[in-house]
Design an enzyme around this catalytic site. Structure first.
Site, mmCIF file in Angstrom:
data_model
loop_
_atom_site.group_PDB
_atom_site.id
_atom_site.type_symbol
_atom_site.label_atom_id
_atom_site.label_comp_id
_atom_site.label_asym_id
_atom_site.label_seq_id
_atom_site.Cartn_x
_atom_site.Cartn_y
_atom_site.Cartn_z
ATOM 1 N N SER A 1 0.840 -1.203 0.000
ATOM 2 C CA SER A 1 0.000 0.000 0.000
ATOM 3 C C SER A 1 0.871 1.247 0.000
ATOM 4 C CB SER A 1 -0.932 -0.021 1.217
ATOM 5 O OG SER A 1 -1.887 0.999 1.107
ATOM 6 N N ASN A 2 0.309 2.377 0.380
ATOM 7 C CA ASN A 2 1.063 3.636 0.443
ATOM 8 C C ASN A 2 0.548 4.457 1.620
ATOM 9 O OD1 ASN A 2 -1.229 5.326 -0.554
ATOM 10 N ND2 ASN A 2 -0.966 3.993 -2.334
ATOM 11 N N TYR A 3 1.118 5.652 1.803
ATOM 12 C CA TYR A 3 0.821 6.450 3.000
ATOM 13 C C TYR A 3 -0.440 7.321 2.883
ATOM 14 C CZ TYR A 3 5.501 5.364 4.771
ATOM 15 O OH TYR A 3 6.610 4.732 5.234
#
Ligand code: CTP
Length: 405
Positions: free
Chosen positions: A209-211
């Site tokens: 995923s990402n932030y």
């Protein structure tokens, strides 16, 4: 006639400009609005409730209950009843209490319970207005989504001249009419927004995923709904709540699920704002059992490309649909964003750079530039994400929707 039938709570506070509230009441009523006055104890020193109740044909609310019979005045009911709240004049003290939630009078409790848009017309001496604490409070109130009706410059009760005079009642009424006119236009619109990250599962305990926090997309959804649009918000996994009843929220996890949901809603949509940080790749396979550590020093993960949702919509897009994308860049910001704008057939793209401190993932602020396919560009300073959302929605409205309405 945009004020016809509108229910307005008029909050009056202890400023000399309170005498203009009588004219303001009349001006609103002449436009067909129904006005309920809520006045602070200090406000009553400047204008009498008798004048105001005679004008509005309603008892003026000032205390939490009526002393002689104990009748309770519900600020919660007022918050639900109103189409708008206007605080005019708003003193420095009231602005400070509103910004900090100091609910020690009926006006502030009504404000805190208010579901409708709130307009604030400050009135004070020029030095009080210019004081950093007043400006910080006004900034805070703006960041919460309130609309500040800027005071005018001119002769003040202190005999000084400067910025601090409450805006003239007719101008205040004009600004409220413009707001409702805008809202009428939005009422016909269906807006689709994607937000947050996507989770691409690797095994039962891990994902890629990402932030992304989803804050920008959720702020956009609230602003569009407040303007009167029907919003479908398709969100990846985030820790955020939606507030406005006109937001239809659909929670998804992966890019594939987001793609599926977007494809269902896009054909009925007037404008789509693609704010989600969609993972570009997902693991080529999902392991039903947890992947175990091996003795190798390295591990190679096979990834396959996810669908580019924005590019897909760019191909499907009809003449009257507007498509807005986002670009979060770390280098060559403008050329990368322009490349995405063309490649995905977007109408405009919102650029934020990770090089700007306070912009991008997780933060409550953002600094954006907007680049439109027709060449128009706009740069904005650092603002709260709610204010940034309002700028994007204004751009959307003026640039496209108003010309097609
Ligand atoms: N986007 C999308 N589907 C994807 C990837 C991106 O809909 N699979 C959308 C985003 O929501 C955003 C725009 O495309 O509106 C640009 O996203 P971004 O991640 O900046 O661009 P990419 O095309 O993924 O390019 P890169 O990651 O290489 O910068």
């Amino acid at each position: 006639m945009t004020l016809l039938g509108k229910k307005i709570v008029l909050g009056i506070t202890g400023s000399i400009a309170a005498y203009k509230a009588a004219y303001l009441c009349r001006a609103l009523i002449k436009k067909g609005a129904e006005v309920q006055v809520v006045i602070t104890p200090a406000g009553k020193e400047f204008i009498t409730p008798v004048t105001l109740s005679a004008l509005t044909r309603k008892p003026v609310v000032s205390d939490f209950f009526t002393a002689n019979d104990g009748t309770w005045h519900s600020h919660v009911d007022l918050g639900l009843w109103a189409d708008a709240m206007l605080i005019a004049p708003a003193t420095a003290a009231t602005v400070g209490k509103m910004a900090n939630g100091i609910a020690d009078n009926m006006l502030i409790t009504t404000y805190l319970s208010m579901k409708a848009p709130v307009f604030i017309a400050p009135a004070m001496d020029l030095d009080m207005y210019a004081h950093p604490s007043t400006q910080a409070n006004l900034d805070k109130l703006k960041a919460y989504g309130n609309r500040i009706i800027e005071p005018a410059t001119g002769f003040l009760a202190s005999a000084l001249e400067g910025k601090g005079r409450m805006e003239e009642p007719d101008r205040i009424v004009e600004q409220m009419e413009a707001f409702f006119e805008n809202q009428n236009q939005w009422a016909k619109k269906k807006i689709l927004i994607t937000a947050g990250p996507t989770y691409e599962k690797l095994d039962p305990v891990r994902y890629i995923s990402n932030y992304s926090s989803g804050k920008m997309g959720f702020a956009l959804a609230e602003v569009c709904a407040e303007r009167g649009a029907d919003v479908t918000l398709i969100s990846g996994p985030v820790q955020l709540k939606t507030h406005h009843p006109r937001i239809h929220r659909i929670d998804v996890e992966s890019a594939a699920e987001m793609h599926k949901a977007v494809s269902v809603y896009f054909p009925e949509t007037d404008a789509a704002i693609l704010c989600a940080a969609v993972a570009d790749y997902r693991p080529a396979s999902f392991s039903e059992s947890k992947l175990k550590r091996k003795d190798n020093e390295t591990m190679v993960l096979d990834l396959v490309a996810n669908p580019d949702i924005a590019a897909g919509l760019g191909k499907m897009k009809k003449e009257n649909q507007v498509l807005c994308g986002f670009a979060l860049e770390t280098e060559n910001e403008f050329s990368n964003a322009e490349g995405k704008l063309r490649k995905k057939n977007l109408d405009f793209i919102v650029l934020n750079s990770l090089r700007d401190q306070g912009a991008g993932f997780q933060s409550d602020t953002n600094k954006i530039s907007i680049i439109a396919a027709d060449g128009e560009k706009a740069d904005f300073p650092m603002k709260s994400k709610k204010e940034v959302a309002a700028d994007i929605v204004d751009f959307l409205f003026h640039h496209f929707v108003s010309s097609r309405a």
